[in-house]
Write a protein that holds these residues in place. Structure first.
Motif, PDB file in Angstrom:
ATOM      1  N   ASP A 180       5.195  -5.943  -7.971  1.00 37.99           N
ATOM      2  CA  ASP A 180       5.906  -5.566  -9.191  1.00 37.99           C
ATOM      3  C   ASP A 180       5.537  -6.432 -10.386  1.00 37.99           C
ATOM      4  N   LEU A 181       4.589  -7.362 -10.216  1.00 38.24           N
ATOM      5  CA  LEU A 181       4.187  -8.226 -11.321  1.00 38.24           C
ATOM      6  C   LEU A 181       2.676  -8.397 -11.323  1.00 38.24           C
ATOM      7  N   HIS A 223       1.748   1.295 -11.665  1.00 39.97           N
ATOM      8  CA  HIS A 223       2.334   2.633 -11.605  1.00 39.97           C
ATOM      9  C   HIS A 223       2.022   3.334 -10.285  1.00 39.97           C
ATOM     10  N   HIS A 224       0.766   3.223  -9.842  1.00 39.57           N
ATOM     11  CA  HIS A 224       0.336   3.909  -8.616  1.00 39.57           C
ATOM     12  C   HIS A 224       0.511   3.055  -7.370  1.00 39.57           C
ATOM     13  N   GLN A 225       0.847   1.764  -7.566  1.00 38.43           N
ATOM     14  CA  GLN A 225       0.966   0.833  -6.444  1.00 38.43           C
ATOM     15  C   GLN A 225      -0.319   0.829  -5.619  1.00 38.43           C
ATOM     16  N   ARG A 226      -1.406   0.644  -6.332  1.00 34.18           N
ATOM     17  CA  ARG A 226      -2.733   0.661  -5.716  1.00 34.18           C
ATOM     18  C   ARG A 226      -3.627  -0.295  -6.487  1.00 34.18           C
ATOM     19  N   LEU A 227      -4.262  -1.215  -5.784  1.00 33.91           N
ATOM     20  CA  LEU A 227      -5.153  -2.188  -6.415  1.00 33.91           C
ATOM     21  C   LEU A 227      -6.538  -1.597  -6.576  1.00 33.91           C
ATOM     22  N   ALA A 228      -7.123  -1.818  -7.747  1.00 30.60           N
ATOM     23  CA  ALA A 228      -8.458  -1.295  -8.037  1.00 30.60           C
ATOM     24  C   ALA A 228      -9.541  -2.152  -7.390  1.00 30.60           C
ATOM     25  N   ARG A 229     -10.579  -1.510  -7.003  1.00 27.26           N
ATOM     26  CA  ARG A 229     -11.721  -2.197  -6.401  1.00 27.26           C
ATOM     27  C   ARG A 229     -12.528  -2.929  -7.471  1.00 27.26           C
ATOM     28  N   THR A 230     -13.006  -4.117  -7.134  1.00 29.23           N
ATOM     29  CA  THR A 230     -14.001  -4.802  -7.951  1.00 29.23           C
ATOM     30  C   THR A 230     -15.373  -4.429  -7.401  1.00 29.23           C
ATOM     31  N   ALA A 231     -16.098  -3.635  -8.147  1.00 26.15           N
ATOM     32  CA  ALA A 231     -17.397  -3.141  -7.680  1.00 26.15           C
ATOM     33  C   ALA A 231     -18.454  -4.247  -7.700  1.00 26.15           C
ATOM     34  N   ASN A 232     -19.471  -4.070  -6.879  1.00 25.88           N
ATOM     35  CA  ASN A 232     -20.672  -4.923  -6.865  1.00 25.88           C
ATOM     36  C   ASN A 232     -20.405  -6.356  -6.421  1.00 25.88           C
ATOM     37  N   LEU A 290       2.676  -7.892 -17.039  1.00 23.33           N
ATOM     38  CA  LEU A 290       3.226  -6.554 -16.906  1.00 23.33           C
ATOM     39  C   LEU A 290       4.032  -6.448 -15.630  1.00 23.33           C
ATOM     40  N   GLU A 291       5.002  -5.535 -15.632  1.00 26.02           N
ATOM     41  CA  GLU A 291       5.916  -5.389 -14.513  1.00 26.02           C
ATOM     42  C   GLU A 291       6.073  -3.906 -14.155  1.00 26.02           C
TER      43      GLU A 291
END
Length: 430
Positions: free
Chosen positions: A409-410, A377-386, A427-428
């Motif tokens: 988109d996938l 939705h935000h077109q932003r990848l989340a960080r993997t912490a640590n 998810l798409e």
């Protein structure tokens, strides 16, 4: 949405995620959830529960919900009724109501029998059963009354949440260990595609932060449950050479799913399209998984084939990411098997949210799908912490340096469980 009659969905009518409700540590709503997940801001804190100290267990960190603000989260629930329920029930009721509210659905325009509630929990009301069986000096005042049944049944969080929103469709609770959250969404997809429901609230609830559960995982040996004491926020280190295992996490989370045609007709905000789910029982080892990677790769390939997509289209993989050796290397090997012509540098980004909320077992798949949908939705990848020193077996892109803008988109969500279970959700972007 006109739900006065049974709808017959067309084969091309996709299922979309339109609402997210959460009661998680340090996380009162979907906005806080996205902030924590995207930045990798850990909600794992020092475990200071007296029963752990008394037991002398080497467990010092967990993602803990803390006190539940019943009046603030469930203002329409009378104090008399709230007093009969436990935290599992109250948190689930709040997550279900918040998911419906976040979706923007007007429940008065939906026939009650067209709304379903499907929840997942790996173990149910553990604290209540522990306290009841051990017969404390001052027992639960409701223990000998009919209302004790509410507190002791795994199914009651779902059924009482359904009563709270007036849902009269299918109401059930699944228990499939750590793939249960995925299974709940998978069952929701079936209900919606079959036309048996118009809205399904699929979620999970888990409260495993008690010594008895810690002992179960400590009994599996080193590297399963993290012993981190000095810096609890760094307790969970997926795909890292310095991994020490996972931390326990608790809370409740629910997703609102509906058909895309209905969502668009009412002008809903859509987080993501849920393309499909595929689950496989490996029928192999009870506590391990396919370490070659072929099984997981085949399940991913299968769910993408059904959706008319290709592995090369994947822009992100939300891993189960428990920070245990077998899970971590199995995921990386599966990606290499899925995309054998790709160098490690070309594999899709692959991350984990376990450093943020710990391992939530039956709710883990719900958190994963919510996080994946929000990234799309935000077109932003989340960080993997640590993730500081990559395990050589997992030395590819885990978005370790911080959240990253991306065009994709996938995405794929992975889930695994004891009992030889593998589960994949695709998810798409909408």
């Amino acid at each position: 949405m006109d739900s006065s009659r049974t709808l017959s969905p067309g084969p091309s009518d996709a299922i979309v995620l339109t609402g997210i409700g959460c009661v998680l540590p340090g996380t009162p709503d979907v906005h806080a959830f996205w902030d924590h997940v995207s930045t990798g801001t850990s909600q794992v804190t020092r475990l200071e529960r007296p029963e752990f100290e008394a037991a002398g267990l080497p467990v010092h960190a967990a993602a803990q919900l803390g006190d539940f603000d019943t009046a603030g989260r469930l203002p329409d629930l009378s104090p008399a009724h709230a007093a009969k329920y436990n935290r599992d029930i109250l948190a689930t009721m709040a997550a279900v109501e918040d998911a419906l509210k976040d979706s923007g659905l007007d429940r008065d325009r939906i026939a009650p029998e067209r709304i379903s509630v499907i929840q997942s929990s790996s173990r149910g009301p553990l604290s209540w059963w522990r306290d009841t069986i051990t017969a404390p000096p001052e027992p639960d005042p409701y223990a000998g009354k009919a209302s004790a049944m509410f507190r002791g049944l795994t199914s009651c969080p779902a059924t009482l949440a359904a009563i709270g929103i007036g849902a009269r469709g299918l109401v059930t609770t699944l228990s499939s260990a750590c793939v249960g959250g995925h299974h709940a969404i998978g069952l929701a997809l079936r209900e919606l595609r079959a036309g048996s429901a118009d809205v399904v609230l699929a979620g999970g609830h888990e409260f495993p932060v008690i010594p008895e559960i810690a002992r179960c995982y400590l009994g599996l040996g080193d590297g399963v449950l993290s012993p981190e004491a000095d810096d609890p926020a760094s307790a969970v280190r997926p795909y890292d050479a310095g991994r020490r295992g996972f931390a326990l996490g608790e809370g409740a989370m629910t997703l609102c799913l509906e058909r895309e045609s209905s969502a668009r007709a009412r002008g809903a905000r859509i987080y993501a399209r849920v393309l499909g789910h595929r689950a496989l029982n490996e029928a192999g080892h009870a506590t391990s998984m396919d370490l070659v990677g072929d099984v997981t790769a085949s399940v991913v390939r299968g769910v993408l084939d059904e959706a008319g997509r290709k592995p090369e289209d994947i822009g992100y993989v939300c891993g189960h990411g428990t920070a245990t050796r077998y899970n971590d290397i199995a995921e990386s090997r599966a990606l290499r098997r899925l995309l054998p012509r790709h160098d490690d540098a070309d594999l899709p980004p692959h991350g984990s949210n376990k450093p943020v909320y710990g391992h939530t077992f039956g709710m883990a798949g719900i958190i994963n799908v919510a996080a994946t949908a929000l990234m799309l939705h935000h077109q932003r990848l989340a960080r993997t912490a640590n993730h500081l020193s990559p395990d050589p077996e997992c030395d590819h892109d885990h978005v370790a340096d911080g959240p990253r803008d991306a065009e994709f988109d996938l995405a794929v969500s992975l889930s695994f469980a004891f009992g030889s279970q593998t589960s994949v959700m695709a998810l798409e972007r909408v």
